[in-house]
Design an enzyme around this catalytic site. Structure first.
Site, PDB file in Angstrom:
ATOM      1  N   ASP A   4      36.099  63.157  93.852  1.00  0.00           N
ATOM      2  CA  ASP A   4      36.104  61.721  94.115  1.00  0.00           C
ATOM      3  C   ASP A   4      37.544  61.357  94.500  1.00  0.00           C
ATOM      4  O   ASP A   4      38.379  61.143  93.626  1.00  0.00           O
ATOM      5  CB  ASP A   4      35.658  60.977  92.861  1.00  0.00           C
ATOM      6  CG  ASP A   4      35.589  59.470  93.087  1.00  0.00           C
ATOM      7  OD1 ASP A   4      35.456  59.047  94.246  1.00  0.00           O
ATOM      8  OD2 ASP A   4      35.670  58.731  92.097  1.00  0.00           O
ATOM      9  N   GLU A  65      31.450  62.252  98.485  1.00  0.00           N
ATOM     10  CA  GLU A  65      30.560  61.194  98.968  1.00  0.00           C
ATOM     11  C   GLU A  65      30.797  60.946 100.446  1.00  0.00           C
ATOM     12  O   GLU A  65      31.916  60.998 100.939  1.00  0.00           O
ATOM     13  CB  GLU A  65      30.764  59.905  98.162  1.00  0.00           C
ATOM     14  CG  GLU A  65      30.027  59.952  96.835  1.00  0.00           C
ATOM     15  CD  GLU A  65      29.943  58.583  96.167  1.00  0.00           C
ATOM     16  OE1 GLU A  65      30.374  57.592  96.758  1.00  0.00           O
ATOM     17  OE2 GLU A  65      29.440  58.538  95.034  1.00  0.00           O
ATOM     18  N   ASP A 138      36.711  58.430  87.358  1.00  0.00           N
ATOM     19  CA  ASP A 138      36.576  59.192  88.604  1.00  0.00           C
ATOM     20  C   ASP A 138      36.220  60.663  88.334  1.00  0.00           C
ATOM     21  O   ASP A 138      35.639  61.327  89.198  1.00  0.00           O
ATOM     22  CB  ASP A 138      37.796  59.039  89.527  1.00  0.00           C
ATOM     23  CG  ASP A 138      39.098  59.384  88.830  1.00  0.00           C
ATOM     24  OD1 ASP A 138      39.059  59.748  87.644  1.00  0.00           O
ATOM     25  OD2 ASP A 138      40.150  59.283  89.478  1.00  0.00           O
TER      26      ASP A 138
END
Lengths: 156, 156
Positions: A4, A65, A138
């Site tokens: 992340d 992502e 995170d």
């Protein structure tokens, strides 16, 4: 390995699938860089630390992502810089990148796409059989992304 | 060396100051990556090509614009990724980064801050005594950034 990306904190989570198909957490945490440092130095610290993790855990995949939902253009630029470094380090160390949408990540841990941040974190704890909810946030997000990747690959 | 980062095209321009304090253009151009390639590969091509330029021209400084004005968050993320790679490669090759605002860059080539893109390009041609306006646009922008940096450093 789920990542992340961020400039101040880049969450990471490394999991593996055992013979029974269960996901096991190997490590998780956050690569932090100090705000007082110049941006190129912060990006270099991120690159160095990520490279160390790759050398140590030798992941088959790096999952990130696909799209970010940033509040504003400036945040997007800053996060984009960290993401660029993460993708470059993966490529240079021959770790294939897989990208998932935020919806796919939520569905991987919660069976539905509307889960809150706290629900996702609780499910990460449950799915990986952890003692406590992983911190910082995170790192939990990175583990959720790793779980999403772990579920999407065949058992080797 | 001035750099205008992007995923599809990263403009570059290398100038030097001669004994008389005049700016001389050594090279300019654009590092291009094909849209069909995965993002990590495109970032790696950018990193490799930029490293080659640094090895060849051994710049004292790398100049980039401080803030981007992107149309939207998605563009900012994409450009941010390229910018992160550019800053990392500079750091890894020990080239100090200098950042200038878009206003500073325009003022460096046009004496006022409201110059149009075409006016900036014409001034870049004039100031560097070039035969023609440098193309593509991002190479001209990179040269303008390099001129801004060249004007801001003492003659060595």
């Amino acid at each position: 390995m789920g990542i992340d990306p961020g400039i101040a904190d880049t969450g990471f989570g490394v999991i593996e699938k055992n013979q029974q198909g269960n996901l096991i957490c190997l490590t998780y945490g956050s690569i932090k860089t100090q705000a007082r440092l110049p941006i190129d130095e912060r990006l270099n610290i991120l690159a160095q630390e990520l490279k160390k993790l790759i050398k140590k855990y030798r992941p088959n995949l790096m999952a990130v992502e696909q799209l970010f939902f940033c509040k504003n253009v400036k945040t997007a630029l800053v996060v984009g810089q960290a993401r660029g470094v993460v993708l470059l380090v993966a490529k240079q160390n021959r770790v294939p990148i897989v990208e998932f949408t935020p919806l796919q990540v939520k569905q991987a841990v919660s069976t539905y796409g509307q889960a809150s941040k706290m629900q996702v974190q609780k499910m990460v704890k449950l799915l990986l059989n952890l003692d406590k909810i992983p911190r910082p946030d995170d790192a939990a997000d990175a583990l959720a992304i790793a779980i999403c990747a772990g579920n999407s690959v065949r058992n080797s």
